[in-house]
Design a protein around this motif. Structure first.
Motif, PDB file in Angstrom:
ATOM      1  N   VAL A  95       0.835  -1.208   0.000  1.00 52.74           N
ATOM      2  CA  VAL A  95       0.000   0.000   0.000  1.00 52.74           C
ATOM      3  C   VAL A  95       0.867   1.253   0.000  1.00 52.74           C
ATOM      4  O   VAL A  95       0.596   2.216  -0.732  1.00 52.74           O
ATOM      5  N   GLY A  96       1.937   1.258   0.794  1.00 49.42           N
ATOM      6  CA  GLY A  96       2.832   2.410   0.817  1.00 49.42           C
ATOM      7  C   GLY A  96       3.516   2.640  -0.517  1.00 49.42           C
ATOM      8  O   GLY A  96       3.653   3.788  -0.974  1.00 49.42           O
ATOM      9  N   ILE A  97       3.940   1.559  -1.157  1.00 44.21           N
ATOM     10  CA  ILE A  97       4.588   1.683  -2.468  1.00 44.21           C
ATOM     11  C   ILE A  97       3.608   2.228  -3.501  1.00 44.21           C
ATOM     12  O   ILE A  97       3.931   3.137  -4.279  1.00 44.21           O
ATOM     13  N   LEU A  98       2.389   1.687  -3.507  1.00 45.94           N
ATOM     14  CA  LEU A  98       1.389   2.136  -4.477  1.00 45.94           C
ATOM     15  C   LEU A  98       0.987   3.584  -4.232  1.00 45.94           C
ATOM     16  O   LEU A  98       0.810   4.362  -5.179  1.00 45.94           O
ATOM     17  N   THR A 103      -0.095   9.014  -7.814  1.00 42.54           N
ATOM     18  CA  THR A 103      -0.518  10.250  -7.164  1.00 42.54           C
ATOM     19  C   THR A 103      -2.007  10.257  -6.862  1.00 42.54           C
ATOM     20  O   THR A 103      -2.440  10.705  -5.789  1.00 42.54           O
ATOM     21  N   ARG A 104      -2.815   9.765  -7.786  1.00 43.30           N
ATOM     22  CA  ARG A 104      -4.263   9.775  -7.585  1.00 43.30           C
ATOM     23  C   ARG A 104      -4.674   8.819  -6.460  1.00 43.30           C
ATOM     24  O   ARG A 104      -5.572   9.130  -5.669  1.00 43.30           O
ATOM     25  N   LEU A 105      -4.026   7.661  -6.406  1.00 47.35           N
ATOM     26  CA  LEU A 105      -4.318   6.737  -5.313  1.00 47.35           C
ATOM     27  C   LEU A 105      -3.924   7.350  -3.975  1.00 47.35           C
ATOM     28  O   LEU A 105      -4.632   7.182  -2.969  1.00 47.35           O
ATOM     29  N   ASN A 106      -2.816   8.060  -3.957  1.00 48.29           N
ATOM     30  CA  ASN A 106      -2.383   8.743  -2.740  1.00 48.29           C
ATOM     31  C   ASN A 106      -3.412   9.784  -2.311  1.00 48.29           C
ATOM     32  O   ASN A 106      -3.725   9.920  -1.125  1.00 48.29           O
ATOM     33  N   ALA A 107      -3.963  10.526  -3.294  1.00 43.95           N
ATOM     34  CA  ALA A 107      -4.972  11.538  -2.973  1.00 43.95           C
ATOM     35  C   ALA A 107      -6.226  10.897  -2.393  1.00 43.95           C
ATOM     36  O   ALA A 107      -6.875  11.470  -1.506  1.00 43.95           O
TER      37      ALA A 107
END
Length: 270
Positions: A95-98, A103-107
């Motif tokens: 999850v941290g790597i993804l 960027t969108r997944l992080n948002a």
């Protein structure tokens, strides 16, 4: 002896002292503290019912290991730690790597990660018990929740702070996104990932104690709670030493592994 040879003799002695200075000072401080603690009880300055003493703790620990009463608690806590911490690593690293790479997944996930990371795990304990009861799964859940978010945050930071010059070089050689991820982003995240594992380790040990004190029938935390309720301070201290010793040993192992990858950090290439 000439002046030059005397200086040569002083040099190695000075470097030897510098090498072991922290260890010697730390050991001396611990010994002085233990002597003062033991003396304060022996001379009646402190009540052993509330403070115990080093010799009492040593005797209680020896008896607990001799009669085998501590082993079931160690087995339960060890199982909870292995499963909870292991699941946190298996979930937190990907999850941290993804999140660091996309960027969108992080948002999308960042608000939830930040909110849960800032929430004290003990506040989630009633909800965990409602969901999982008071059996092994509840302890694993609280350890998982205590551990996974430091791993996610540090792994994500490692991916997002990779050395930009490496990216430019890889792109100049025609690397696609997959190759860039495998050869640059993933290796650059390893030092921060290991830092996350080390931080998560401390949270996992806290999760063990909190979970077992809140609702359990076995484990080191349960043993400490039961001993504290009957003013068996010696046994409480034995439990604290076991948890602290396990944390120091496992942290030392992770620090050694982390040191091998420390040169991969971006600031080492500046």
């Amino acid at each position: 002896m000439t002046a030059a040879s005397a200086d040569d003799d002083v040099g190695p002695r000075r470097s030897l002292w510098q090498r072991y200075e922290h260890f010697v000072l730390g050991t001396a401080a611990v010994i002085a503290f233990l002597v003062f603690w033991e003396s304060s009880v022996a001379f009646g300055w402190a009540n052993p019912l509330f403070t115990s003493s080093p010799t009492r703790i040593l005797a209680a620990g020896y008896e607990m290991f001799r009669d085998g009463s501590i082993y079931p608690d160690l087995a339960v806590s060890g199982q909870e730690f292995a499963l909870g911490y292991g699941l946190a690593v298996l979930a937190g690293v990907p999850v941290g790597i993804l999140m660091g790479w996309y960027t969108r997944l992080n948002a999308l996930l960042d608000p939830f990660v930040n909110a849960l990371y800032a929430t004290p795990r003990i506040a989630l304990m009633p909800l965990v018990i409602i969901w999982f009861g008071i059996d092994l799964s509840a302890k694993i859940a609280i350890i998982f929740l205590s551990t996974v978010f430091p791993i996610v945050v540090n792994t994500m930071t490692g991916v997002r702070t990779m050395e930009r010059d490496f990216v430019k070089v890889a792109r100049s050689f025609g690397a696609n996104d997959r190759q860039l991820f495998l050869t640059v982003a993933l290796p650059s995240s390893v030092p921060n990932l290991l830092t996350g594992l080390r931080l998560g380790l401390g949270h996992a040990l806290i999760g063990i104690v909190v979970g077992e004190m809140y609702g359990a029938s076995a484990g080191i935390g349960y043993m400490m709670q039961a001993a504290g309720a009957t003013f068996q301070t010696d046994k409480v201290m034995v439990g604290i030493i076991i948890i602290a010793g396990a944390g120091m040993a496992l942290t030392g192992v992770l620090k050694m592994i982390e040191a091998r990858f420390d040169v991969w950090r971006a600031d080492h290439h500046m």
